[in-house]
Design a protein around this motif. Structure first.
Motif, PDB file in Angstrom:
ATOM      1  N   CYS A 184       0.847  -1.202   0.000  1.00 23.47           N
ATOM      2  CA  CYS A 184       0.000   0.000   0.000  1.00 23.47           C
ATOM      3  C   CYS A 184       0.883   1.253   0.000  1.00 23.47           C
ATOM      4  CB  CYS A 184      -0.898   0.009   1.244  1.00 23.47           C
ATOM      5  SG  CYS A 184      -2.054  -1.377   1.325  1.00 23.47           S
ATOM      6  N   PRO A 185       0.312   2.395  -0.383  1.00 22.36           N
ATOM      7  CA  PRO A 185       1.093   3.642  -0.354  1.00 22.36           C
ATOM      8  C   PRO A 185       1.703   3.935   1.011  1.00 22.36           C
ATOM      9  CG  PRO A 185      -0.942   3.953  -1.580  1.00 22.36           C
ATOM     10  CD  PRO A 185      -1.031   2.604  -0.960  1.00 22.36           C
ATOM     11  N   ASP A 186       1.047   3.501   2.092  1.00 24.41           N
ATOM     12  CA  ASP A 186       1.587   3.767   3.441  1.00 24.41           C
ATOM     13  C   ASP A 186       2.609   2.728   3.881  1.00 24.41           C
ATOM     14  OD1 ASP A 186       0.052   1.551   3.865  1.00 24.41           O
ATOM     15  OD2 ASP A 186      -1.236   2.419   5.414  1.00 24.41           O
TER      16      ASP A 186
END
Length: 487
Positions: free
Chosen positions: A164-166
């Motif tokens: 995920c982007p995080d």
């Protein structure tokens, strides 16, 4: 005089510890990258490897390496995390198809950096791995992401681990985890979600058994022929164009193949300062190379011809040989060809025994008393020459002949006699007379060695003690005489 006496009890600083010790490889080899590998590809270490010399590089499983050159069964490599360069076995490393960040995963048992889908399947389906073995690898199609490979009975299932982007990770959308450890913990507990149980991390099978003494023949360069004898040719050579060595070349056609492995194992296990140290063997293919340390002053027989040695020097050499033979006696190793030609001389009149046990490797028609007779009859005990009964006691007889060689400065024993005449005369009780250059107490030792009944001959331990006591008495007397001269 003091230096001569002191040298008797000292152990050389460079006493070999077997294999190619660090003291033998101080010159740095040519590390220039191979022009065929200009991009220095990235590799990963598959197994731990401990360097055995200063030219080798220690690596731990998972280390990333730059490989600069391929040399026989080795690669010249550098760890990304260090500056040292050295040899690593080629079968201990694998090429990485692309560079991907592994963060902290390299320290975990289930993360395998840089391996392909096919390689993952091969590892998981290989012993000792079983149903439920698993690993995490870098994704081949999505840089920066990973794949979970799990053995499910006789097949392997693969699951994409997306990021995920995080930075969180997931196998199923909407079900992300902050770390790989937590992801694995969840699917270990809830394995039915992916229908593949996670039982234990993949285990690398034991690295291919590698005999550290067996080296590829291409690593050795023959430079100068030193001689030829019963056991083949002897050459001065170089290992990897750096380390001076002696190379004995034996034709396999002349050898008893069934005895080779056992005999070489014996040689590997023998370590003593008065024995020539075995460094390596090349036994795959023909001819066989036996590589040992190089003694620059050649064999004792040739060295004795200089006739510039004092009686104390000669006695010191005899004591050194007796010391080495006492060690072989303790190990129940029979030399079979003890003679001045098989004693090698180094710096400071260091003497070391060579070719111990090699006679057992030669076929009977090569090393026998019949036909062209290659057996050294004039050095051989009568029971060995007549009946091929070799023992430590037959070595004692040969040592007596070696003493004769030493104290005659290399004179051939039984000069003027044929081999057959020598055997006949010995059987009738004839013994070599005392040489004019030989002290009477040394000649008495020779006669003890030449007892007709083998069991009446002394042991090498007894000979060593006797000769050492003679040496010390003579050395002390000489020192007193010198002191009186200068008073």
């Amino acid at each position: 005089m003091a230096s001569l006496v002191n040298s008797r009890g000292s152990v050389p600083d460079n006493c070999s510890l077997g294999y190619f010790g660090a003291d033998l490889v101080s010159p740095q080899p040519d590390w220039d990258p191979d022009p065929a590998l200009p991009t220095s590809p990235l590799f990963v270490a598959l197994y731990d490897f401990a360097a055995r010399s200063t030219n080798e590089l220690s690596v731990s499983r998972g280390d990333k390496l730059r490989v600069y050159k391929e040399v026989g069964e080795y690669v010249v490599a550098r760890r990304l995390s260090g500056k040292s360069i050295g040899y690593v076995p080629a079968n201990y490393v694998a090429k990485i198809s692309q560079e991907t960040p592994s963060h902290h995963l390299g320290t975990t048992p289930w993360y395998f950096s840089g391996i392909s889908r096919h390689e993952a399947e091969r590892l998981l389906l290989s012993p000792p791995n079983e149903h439920g073995s698993f690993l995490i690898r870098d994704s081949e199609s999505s840089k920066g992401e990973y794949s979970l490979s799990v053995r499910n009975q006789a097949k392997v299932s693969h699951f994409r681990i997306c990021k995920c982007p995080d930075g969180s990770l997931y196998v199923q959308k909407g079900h992300a985890f902050p770390s790989m450890e937590e992801l694995l913990a969840f699917y270990t507990e809830n394995w039915k979600v992916i229908q593949s149980p996670l039982v234990k991390p993949c285990v690398l099978k034991t690295p291919p058994e590698k005999d550290e003494w067996e080296r590829p023949r291409s690593e050795f360069t023959l430079r100068k022929k030193l001689g030829e004898g019963n056991f083949g040719e002897v050459w001065e050579g170089l290992w990897r164009n750096t380390v001076p060595v002696a190379i004995k070349i034996i034709k396999q056609a002349d050898m008893k193949a069934e005895d080779f492995t056992k005999e070489i194992q014996n040689l590997k296990s023998l370590k003593h300062e008065k024995l020539i140290q075995l460094h390596a063997v090349c036994s795959r293919g023909e001819p066989v190379f036996i590589i040992t340390e190089l003694m620059k002053k050649g064999n004792l027989h040739s060295y004795l011809n200089r006739k510039s040695l004092s009686t104390l020097h000669l006695l010191d050499m005899a004591c050194q040989v007796a010391d080495g033979m006492t060690y072989l006696e303790e190990k129940h190793i029979v030399h079979r060809d003890l003679a001045a030609r098989n004693i090698l001389v180094g710096d400071d009149l260091t003497c070391k025994i060579a070719d111990f046990g090699l006679a057992r490797l030669l076929k009977d028609d090569i090393y026998s008393t019949s036909g062209s007779t290659k057996i050294p009859v004039k050095w051989t005990a009568p029971e060995a020459a007549n009946y091929r009964t070799y023992s430590l006691k037959s070595d004692i007889w040969s040592y007596g002949i070696l003493l004769y060689e030493v104290f005659t400065y290399g004179q051939t024993p039984y000069e003027g006699m044929t081999n057959q005449e020598t055997i006949q005369q010995i059987t009738r009780g004839y013994r070599l007379p005392r040489p004019s250059t030989c002290p009477s107490e040394i000649y008495l030792v020779m006669l003890e060695c030449w007892k007709g009944n083998a069991e009446e001959r002394p042991t090498f331990f007894a000979l060593r003690e006797k000769l050492n006591s003679i040496y010390m008495a003579d050395a002390n007397l000489f020192a007193v005489c010198i002191q009186r001269i200068y008073q």
